[in-house]
Design a protein around this motif. Structure first.
Motif, PDB file in Angstrom:
ATOM      1  N   ARG A  22       0.826  -1.204   0.000  1.00 46.94           N
ATOM      2  CA  ARG A  22       0.000   0.000   0.000  1.00 46.94           C
ATOM      3  C   ARG A  22       0.863   1.257   0.000  1.00 46.94           C
ATOM      4  NH1 ARG A  22      -2.449  -0.781   4.524  1.00 46.94           N
ATOM      5  NH2 ARG A  22      -4.027  -2.171   3.670  1.00 46.94           N
ATOM      6  N   ALA A  23       1.908   1.260   0.828  1.00 42.39           N
ATOM      7  CA  ALA A  23       2.800   2.422   0.899  1.00 42.39           C
ATOM      8  C   ALA A  23       3.557   2.609  -0.417  1.00 42.39           C
ATOM      9  CB  ALA A  23       3.793   2.261   2.050  1.00 42.39           C
ATOM     10  N   TYR A  24       4.027   1.499  -0.994  1.00 38.87           N
ATOM     11  CA  TYR A  24       4.769   1.585  -2.253  1.00 38.87           C
ATOM     12  C   TYR A  24       3.876   2.113  -3.371  1.00 38.87           C
ATOM     13  CZ  TYR A  24       7.967   0.309  -6.007  1.00 38.87           C
ATOM     14  OH  TYR A  24       8.804   0.349  -7.079  1.00 38.87           O
ATOM     15  N   ALA A  25       2.649   1.570  -3.446  1.00 38.90           N
ATOM     16  CA  ALA A  25       1.730   1.980  -4.501  1.00 38.90           C
ATOM     17  C   ALA A  25       1.328   3.451  -4.342  1.00 38.90           C
ATOM     18  CB  ALA A  25       0.489   1.086  -4.490  1.00 38.90           C
ATOM     19  N   SER A  26       1.080   3.866  -3.111  1.00 33.87           N
ATOM     20  CA  SER A  26       0.696   5.264  -2.873  1.00 33.87           C
ATOM     21  C   SER A  26       1.827   6.215  -3.247  1.00 33.87           C
ATOM     22  CB  SER A  26       0.311   5.462  -1.408  1.00 33.87           C
ATOM     23  OG  SER A  26      -0.789   4.645  -1.061  1.00 33.87           O
ATOM     24  N   ALA A  27       3.047   5.871  -2.838  1.00 34.46           N
ATOM     25  CA  ALA A  27       4.191   6.726  -3.160  1.00 34.46           C
ATOM     26  C   ALA A  27       4.475   6.727  -4.658  1.00 34.46           C
ATOM     27  CB  ALA A  27       5.430   6.253  -2.392  1.00 34.46           C
ATOM     28  N   TYR A  28       4.305   5.580  -5.291  1.00 38.21           N
ATOM     29  CA  TYR A  28       4.546   5.507  -6.735  1.00 38.21           C
ATOM     30  C   TYR A  28       3.543   6.377  -7.488  1.00 38.21           C
ATOM     31  CZ  TYR A  28       5.839   3.424 -11.208  1.00 38.21           C
ATOM     32  OH  TYR A  28       6.289   3.245 -12.488  1.00 38.21           O
ATOM     33  N   GLY A  29       2.278   6.307  -7.057  1.00 35.22           N
ATOM     34  CA  GLY A  29       1.267   7.148  -7.681  1.00 35.22           C
ATOM     35  C   GLY A  29       1.502   8.623  -7.431  1.00 35.22           C
ATOM     36  N   ALA A  30       1.957   8.959  -6.210  1.00 33.41           N
ATOM     37  CA  ALA A  30       2.195  10.364  -5.867  1.00 33.41           C
ATOM     38  C   ALA A  30       3.371  10.950  -6.635  1.00 33.41           C
ATOM     39  CB  ALA A  30       2.446  10.493  -4.363  1.00 33.41           C
ATOM     40  N   THR A  31       4.368  10.120  -6.957  1.00 28.89           N
ATOM     41  CA  THR A  31       5.541  10.621  -7.673  1.00 28.89           C
ATOM     42  C   THR A  31       5.356  10.613  -9.180  1.00 28.89           C
ATOM     43  OG1 THR A  31       6.504   8.398  -7.536  1.00 28.89           O
ATOM     44  CG2 THR A  31       7.191   9.999  -5.880  1.00 28.89           C
ATOM     45  N   PHE A  61       8.537   6.447 -15.441  1.00 35.22           N
ATOM     46  CA  PHE A  61       8.223   5.174 -14.795  1.00 35.22           C
ATOM     47  C   PHE A  61       9.488   4.497 -14.264  1.00 35.22           C
ATOM     48  CE2 PHE A  61       4.297   5.447 -17.374  1.00 35.22           C
ATOM     49  CZ  PHE A  61       3.376   5.262 -16.363  1.00 35.22           C
ATOM     50  N   GLY A  62      10.600   4.630 -14.996  1.00 33.63           N
ATOM     51  CA  GLY A  62      11.828   3.963 -14.587  1.00 33.63           C
ATOM     52  C   GLY A  62      12.448   4.552 -13.339  1.00 33.63           C
ATOM     53  N   GLU A  63      12.486   5.883 -13.241  1.00 31.93           N
ATOM     54  CA  GLU A  63      13.104   6.520 -12.079  1.00 31.93           C
ATOM     55  C   GLU A  63      12.354   6.201 -10.795  1.00 31.93           C
ATOM     56  OE1 GLU A  63      13.413  10.649 -12.859  1.00 31.93           O
ATOM     57  OE2 GLU A  63      15.116  10.454 -14.234  1.00 31.93           O
ATOM     58  N   SER A  64      11.029   6.076 -10.896  1.00 31.92           N
ATOM     59  CA  SER A  64      10.254   5.760  -9.697  1.00 31.92           C
ATOM     60  C   SER A  64      10.458   4.320  -9.241  1.00 31.92           C
ATOM     61  CB  SER A  64       8.767   6.008  -9.958  1.00 31.92           C
ATOM     62  OG  SER A  64       8.528   7.376 -10.216  1.00 31.92           O
ATOM     63  N   LEU A  65      10.948   3.468 -10.130  1.00 27.68           N
ATOM     64  CA  LEU A  65      11.160   2.069  -9.778  1.00 27.68           C
ATOM     65  C   LEU A  65      12.552   1.794  -9.215  1.00 27.68           C
ATOM     66  CD1 LEU A  65       9.440   0.314 -12.835  1.00 27.68           C
ATOM     67  CD2 LEU A  65       8.635   0.312 -10.468  1.00 27.68           C
ATOM     68  N   GLU A  66      13.421   2.807  -9.206  1.00 26.36           N
ATOM     69  CA  GLU A  66      14.783   2.600  -8.720  1.00 26.36           C
ATOM     70  C   GLU A  66      14.783   2.260  -7.232  1.00 26.36           C
ATOM     71  OE1 GLU A  66      16.898   6.115  -9.728  1.00 26.36           O
ATOM     72  OE2 GLU A  66      17.107   5.582 -11.845  1.00 26.36           O
ATOM     73  N   LEU A  67      15.808   1.528  -6.819  1.00 31.96           N
ATOM     74  CA  LEU A  67      15.881   1.074  -5.425  1.00 31.96           C
ATOM     75  C   LEU A  67      16.032   2.216  -4.439  1.00 31.96           C
ATOM     76  CD1 LEU A  67      18.127  -2.104  -5.741  1.00 31.96           C
ATOM     77  CD2 LEU A  67      15.660  -1.995  -5.323  1.00 31.96           C
ATOM     78  N   ASN A  68      16.586   3.334  -4.880  1.00 32.40           N
ATOM     79  CA  ASN A  68      16.704   4.477  -3.975  1.00 32.40           C
ATOM     80  C   ASN A  68      15.676   5.552  -4.303  1.00 32.40           C
ATOM     81  OD1 ASN A  68      17.885   5.102  -6.406  1.00 32.40           O
ATOM     82  ND2 ASN A  68      19.400   6.476  -5.518  1.00 32.40           N
ATOM     83  N   GLY A  69      14.604   5.161  -4.994  1.00 29.57           N
ATOM     84  CA  GLY A  69      13.521   6.080  -5.288  1.00 29.57           C
ATOM     85  C   GLY A  69      12.596   6.236  -4.093  1.00 29.57           C
ATOM     86  N   PHE A  70      11.753   7.242  -4.151  1.00 36.10           N
ATOM     87  CA  PHE A  70      10.850   7.527  -3.039  1.00 36.10           C
ATOM     88  C   PHE A  70       9.874   6.383  -2.768  1.00 36.10           C
ATOM     89  CE2 PHE A  70       7.039   9.698  -1.257  1.00 36.10           C
ATOM     90  CZ  PHE A  70       7.608  10.094  -0.059  1.00 36.10           C
ATOM     91  N   PRO A  71       9.293   5.731  -3.783  1.00 34.67           N
ATOM     92  CA  PRO A  71       8.395   4.598  -3.495  1.00 34.67           C
ATOM     93  C   PRO A  71       9.092   3.473  -2.743  1.00 34.67           C
ATOM     94  CG  PRO A  71       8.066   5.351  -5.739  1.00 34.67           C
ATOM     95  CD  PRO A  71       9.275   6.065  -5.227  1.00 34.67           C
ATOM     96  N   ALA A  72      10.344   3.160  -3.137  1.00 27.40           N
ATOM     97  CA  ALA A  72      11.076   2.099  -2.441  1.00 27.40           C
ATOM     98  C   ALA A  72      11.342   2.471  -0.988  1.00 27.40           C
ATOM     99  CB  ALA A  72      12.394   1.812  -3.161  1.00 27.40           C
ATOM    100  N   ILE A  73      11.612   3.747  -0.754  1.00 23.39           N
ATOM    101  CA  ILE A  73      11.857   4.191   0.617  1.00 23.39           C
ATOM    102  C   ILE A  73      10.585   4.069   1.446  1.00 23.39           C
ATOM    103  CG2 ILE A  73      12.659   6.097   2.043  1.00 23.39           C
ATOM    104  CD1 ILE A  73      14.686   4.785   0.050  1.00 23.39           C
ATOM    105  N   CYS A  74       9.454   4.467   0.874  1.00 27.74           N
ATOM    106  CA  CYS A  74       8.182   4.355   1.596  1.00 27.74           C
ATOM    107  C   CYS A  74       7.851   2.891   1.889  1.00 27.74           C
ATOM    108  CB  CYS A  74       7.056   5.001   0.791  1.00 27.74           C
ATOM    109  SG  CYS A  74       7.162   6.794   0.718  1.00 27.74           S
ATOM    110  N   GLY A  75       8.103   2.006   0.901  1.00 30.49           N
ATOM    111  CA  GLY A  75       7.866   0.585   1.123  1.00 30.49           C
ATOM    112  C   GLY A  75       8.760   0.017   2.200  1.00 30.49           C
TER     113      GLY A  75
END
Length: 451
Positions: A22-31, A61-75
């Motif tokens: 849920r956190a990853y999806a929310s952050a991915y959508g927000a970014t 789409f690619g930058e948001s999927l990076e391991l040090n991206g904001f969605p990964a941090i939220c997850g």
């Protein structure tokens, strides 16, 4: 065959990973959401090139999927907070039993939660600050800063920075996130303590009108101070704000960037009334475009600049200019707020939901319109209308007004437009802007040290 214990199966239940997803999806959508919208809007009305559009789409789409991206941090934060509570709760209970501590049930819940959150943050932040991404950010920022500074920024020595801009590496990417979390924690603490204080005073019949006024005005004061700080930084210290923030304020303010450059040159002593400093050419180009007398562009002969220069084509009246600014900003804001409000209420569509969305969008648009209108109106009133009548030109000269006092007046007054919002919304907006203002004070860069 060994049958796993039922408790172990419960612990390994997939529901543990729901907060992570849920956190990853929310952050991915927000970014990705705002960037996608910006890409679509920027492509509209231009010569559409599919391969360029596709390249930007892959990049978003690619930058948001990076391991040090904001969605990964939220997850990572959500996952660490959820999963780490299991062993920490076990160890916490074991430690309290062995030490013979009399710990309440609430403390047994809060303690592991706090430790889990702290550990999850400690694990996530180094991931967020990975060097490869940091260096890539610095490189891209170098190009962006050079372009932005060439057009808008003026250094303290008064010279517009041209090519060869070499920004120092950013001190990580967590300053904004740290300030946001810290301000939210401070907000929660203050609200909780104040609520308890209010209940105690009310029960004793000692709640006064002064305390009630403090309660009502705290959020507006926080917002006014924070918004004024951000606006001052936008004018004179743009490097203290994120580039996206600078661009958004510029698009909302709808100001000719050459006027901002002149104000910065005046601030740093390169645009001086009564002297030939070689800065007349910039203003005289504006005079030609807006059909003003060319003499207005010569600071050696025109003291001070007429407010019509600030009005940028709306006429000589400061009052009419303020009204025009309000309606322009209102229209700009409505195109942004109304789709968002409709999207929020799209889950349960109804006539009532539509009316509420329209009402909230109009209220928020009026707030932003008043914010921008108050800023411009305060600038005009301070430098040519009320200011010179309160303070004699010998005490505060026209040069002093245009060196920062008029902008300071706009910064002081604009934030009080927050009173157009509801009390709940005031608190949300105040503590949204507060960390942005704090970020202009804390150092965001460091010199690379080779050891």
């Amino acid at each position: 065959m060994v049958v796993p214990d039922r408790k172990i199966l419960t612990l390994l239940n997939v529901s543990l990973f729901k907060p992570v997803l849920r956190a990853y999806a929310s952050a991915y959508g927000a970014t990705t959401g705002p960037r996608l919208l910006s890409l679509v809007l920027s492509s509209y009305g231009k010569a559409f090139r599919f391969h360029v559009f596709l390249r930007h789409l892959r990049q978003i789409f690619g930058e948001s999927l990076e391991l040090n991206g904001f969605p990964a941090i939220c997850g990572t934060l959500a996952g660490g907070y959820t999963i780490l509570q299991i062993p920490l709760r076990f160890w916490f209970n074991l430690a309290t039993q062995k030490c013979g501590w009399n710990v309440s049930r609430q403390s047994k819940i809060i303690g592991p939660r706090f430790l889990a959150a702290a550990l999850a943050a400690w694990i996530s932040f180094p991931l967020f600050n990975r060097i490869p991404e940091l260096e890539k950010q610095v490189a891209s920022r170098g190009e962006a800063v050079e372009e932005f500074v060439t057009d808008m920024d003026t250094s303290k020595d008064g010279n517009t920075k041209q090519g060869g801009c070499q920004p120092t590496p950013l001190a990580g990417k967590t300053m904004d996130l740290t300030l946001i979390v810290a301000s939210r924690a401070l907000e929660a603490t203050i609200v909780e303590l104040w609520s308890r204080y209010k209940v105690s005073r009310t029960c004793k019949g000692k709640w006064t009108s002064v305390e009630s006024a403090i309660s009502r005005s705290a959020d507006p004061v926080v917002f006014a101070v924070s918004a004024g700080t951000v606006m001052w930084a936008w004018f004179y210290l743009p490097d203290r704000l994120p580039r996206a923030y600078n661009e958004w304020i510029a698009s909302a303010a709808q100001v000719d960037h050459r006027l901002v450059v002149i104000l910065r040159k005046a601030r740093w002593g390169k645009f001086i009334y009564g002297k030939e400093t070689g800065e007349a050419a910039l203003l005289q180009r504006m005079c030609k475009e807006y059909n003003w007398p060319l003499v207005w562009g010569n600071p050696a002969k025109t003291i001070p600049l007429p407010c019509e220069v600030v009005h940028m084509g709306t006429g000589p009246s400061c009052h009419w200019h303020a009204a025009v600014r309000f309606f322009r900003a209102f229209r700009f804001s409505l195109t942004m707020y109304l789709p968002l409000q409709l999207l929020v209420r799209a889950r349960k569509p109804s006539t009532k939901a539509f009316r509420l969305a329209l009402k909230d969008a109009i209220r928020s648009s009026a707030f932003l319109g008043a914010f921008i209108s108050l800023f411009y109106y305060s600038v005009c009133l301070s430098r040519t209308r009320i200011g010179p009548k309160i303070f004699s030109p010998e005490t505060i000269t026209p040069m002093m007004w245009d060196q920062g006092l008029c902008v300071g007046a706009g910064c002081v007054m604009c934030g009080w437009s927050i009173f157009l919002e509801t009390p709940k919304r005031r608190q949300e907006v105040a503590f949204f802007v507060a960390p942005r203002a704090a970020a202009t004070i804390f150092p965001r860069q460091y010199s690379r040290v080779v050891g």
